[in-house]
Design an enzyme around this catalytic site. Structure first.
Site, PDB file in Angstrom:
ATOM      1  N   ASP A 207       0.836  -1.203   0.000  1.00 14.36           N
ATOM      2  CA  ASP A 207       0.000   0.000   0.000  1.00 14.36           C
ATOM      3  C   ASP A 207       0.868   1.248   0.000  1.00 14.36           C
ATOM      4  OD1 ASP A 207      -2.190  -1.620   0.179  1.00 14.36           O
ATOM      5  OD2 ASP A 207      -2.519  -1.304   2.319  1.00 14.36           O
TER       6      ASP A 207
ATOM      7  N   LYS B 275      -3.594   1.741  -1.561  1.00 16.68           N
ATOM      8  CA  LYS B 275      -4.572   2.288  -0.623  1.00 16.68           C
ATOM      9  C   LYS B 275      -4.110   3.646  -0.085  1.00 16.68           C
ATOM     10  CE  LYS B 275      -7.228  -1.479  -0.380  1.00 16.68           C
ATOM     11  NZ  LYS B 275      -6.619  -2.208  -1.484  1.00 16.68           N
TER      12      LYS B 275
ATOM     13  N   MET C 111      -7.498   7.964   9.824  1.00 12.54           N
ATOM     14  CA  MET C 111      -8.095   8.630   8.652  1.00 12.54           C
ATOM     15  C   MET C 111      -9.164   9.638   9.100  1.00 12.54           C
ATOM     16  SD  MET C 111      -8.365   5.105   6.406  1.00 12.54           S
ATOM     17  CE  MET C 111      -8.908   4.208   7.882  1.00 12.54           C
TER      18      MET C 111
END
Length: 471
Positions: A247, A269, A382
């Site tokens: 990722d 990602k 996030m």
């Protein structure tokens, strides 16, 4: 890279050592271990060097140095306390395109001697490019403790069978896999224990009846960014990989530890963006493993904490692919530790809650009332994208507006950035935070000022001061 590491075969090759004292003696001993033919030019010889000459292990060719002595030797070592003579030797060697080492004078060395871990024929050389030889020796001592004393016996035995293995396996990839299985199994155990007959029997049996290569998936947590936080098992698996799917959250420094000839595939990602849909990543993992490959799925942090590792392994189970899981240090643990923010503290927080700032696809809301309770730390992955909503909903459900918050961007990396402020300032802070970032909410953030050790502490920031991140 200031120096290109090379291993030179010196057997029966002449080398010239100018000087016959204690320093010269150490270099001569090393050269003799490499079976070089040592020529010595020196006015006087120490007792140790003289014994070597008398035993005809070294040649005392002259009592004075002359430039012609350089012409027919492989390289030159100047080991005298005469600075003028050392300079002359260096200049003569440079002019005649000979490698030269002036001991303890890095500026006058076209090659340097590394610290050596000798498990012949396995040799490990460590160098600091002449800048910190004591550090190189310290690293050598650590490596000495890791490598079995009889490691060389295993390598020697493998070398005797190398041609037969080449004949048995035509493809390089098949040969590599054979040796990898051998060096990670009972053969290695018996060889390094000194049981060479048993080790050779295992080798012969493995070659006669090789085990069919079976694909396998390794789900590996790469940690929050600092390569020093990668687990030993994670590193070992990354060195065995045929292919690595990684990722964007995996740092370049961690990715550099992947085996050099492994295929690398970025499945990309990022917060708010997926360059490869999850179902395609799942299928790619299965497809590569079905080809008999060792597939490493390398994820930032820990693969089972907001990393969709469970979904990927469900695909492996459905396809009957064997798998292993190597945990990693998750961002909430690593980034907060590097920022000097304990997740729990007797005076501030009796629990820690890990949540994601992304809403579920079914639209279900988190339990804001439970998240707004005091005496707990919220670590929000996030969370910068919806920082404003998070701040508003927590305050609505009773969390104090003045609750300390921190945004730790690129945590544990050299460019780590820590922004601190109040809960009602979280949205403003988030606009100035690089990614990836972790949001921390709770009274434990107060401790950042006094406990930050990795980089400079940041003061509690007002919205205006937040324009300049503290790094």
């Amino acid at each position: 890279m200031d120096y290109l590491p090379l291993f030179a075969e010196l057997k029966n090759r002449p080398v010239l050592v100018i000087g016959g004292g204690e320093i010269a003696s150490r270099k001569i001993d090393l050269l003799l271990r490499a079976q070089a033919v040592v020529h010595i030019a020196a006015r006087e010889l120490s007792h140790e060097v003289n014994e070597l000459v008398e035993a005809q292990q070294a040649l005392w060719i002259a009592s004075e140095y002359h430039p012609d002595q350089i012409d027919k030797v492989f390289f030159v070592i100047a080991a005298t306390d005469d600075a003028e003579l050392n300079e002359q030797v260096y200049q003569d060697a440079q002019r005649k395109f000979k490698l030269v080492n002036v001991v303890d004078d890095q500026a006058r060395c076209s090659f340097i001697f590394p610290s050596i871990v000798d498990r012949s024929p396995v040799i490990v050389a460590i160098s600091s490019a002449g800048t910190a030889p004591v550090l190189a020796r310290s690293l050598r001592e650590k490596i000495e403790t890791l490598l079995p004393a009889r490691l060389g016996d295993a390598a020697q035995l493998a070398g005797c069978w190398r041609d037969r293995v080449k004949q048995r396996f035509q493809r390089m990839v098949d040969r590599r896999r054979f040796w990898e299985r051998l060096f990670s199994g009972e053969f290695m155990h018996q060889a390094t224990a000194g049981n060479l007959q048993q080790a050779e029997a295992i080798l012969a049996q493995s070659l006669q009846h090789p085990v069919a290569q079976r694909g396998e998936i390794y789900l590996v947590g790469g940690g929050p960014g600092d390569p020093g936080l990668l687990t030993l098992r994670g590193l070992q698996v990354m060195q065995l990989a045929d292919v690595v799917l990684y990722d964007h959250l995996v740092s370049d420094e961690v990715l550099d530890l992947v085996r050099r000839d492994a295929e690398r595939i970025c499945v990309g990602k990022r917060a708010g963006a997926h360059s490869v849909p999850q179902n395609e990543t799942n299928q790619l993992l299965v497809s590569l493993a079905q080809q008999g490959k060792k597939v490493v799925r390398l994820k930032g942090g820990d693969p089972f904490i907001f990393g969709r590792g469970g979904e990927e392994l469900e695909a492996a189970v459905a396809a009957n692919i064997p798998f292993q899981v190597v945990p990693g240090i998750t961002a909430a643990a690593g980034a907060t530790a590097y920022a000097g923010i304990p997740l729990t503290h007797r005076d501030y927080a009796q629990s820690a809650v890990f949540i994601t700032g992304h809403c579920r696809s079914d639209g279900r809301e988190p339990d804001w009332a439970a998240l707004a309770l005091s005496d707990q730390t919220l670590a929000i992955y996030m969370g910068t994208v919806k920082a404003g909503e998070i701040s508003r909903r927590l305050i609505e459900h009773g969390r104090a507006a003045e609750t300390p918050v921190a945004i730790i961007a690129r945590g544990t990396r050299q460019d780590q950035c820590v922004l601190t402020g109040r809960l009602d300032q979280l949205a403003d802070l988030a606009t100035h935070a690089p990614s990836p970032a972790l949001v921390v909410i709770g009274e434990v953030v107060h401790l950042h000022k006094q406990l930050a050790w990795f980089q400079k502490s940041s003061a509690m920031m007002t919205p205006s001061s937040a324009l300049t991140p503290i790094i």
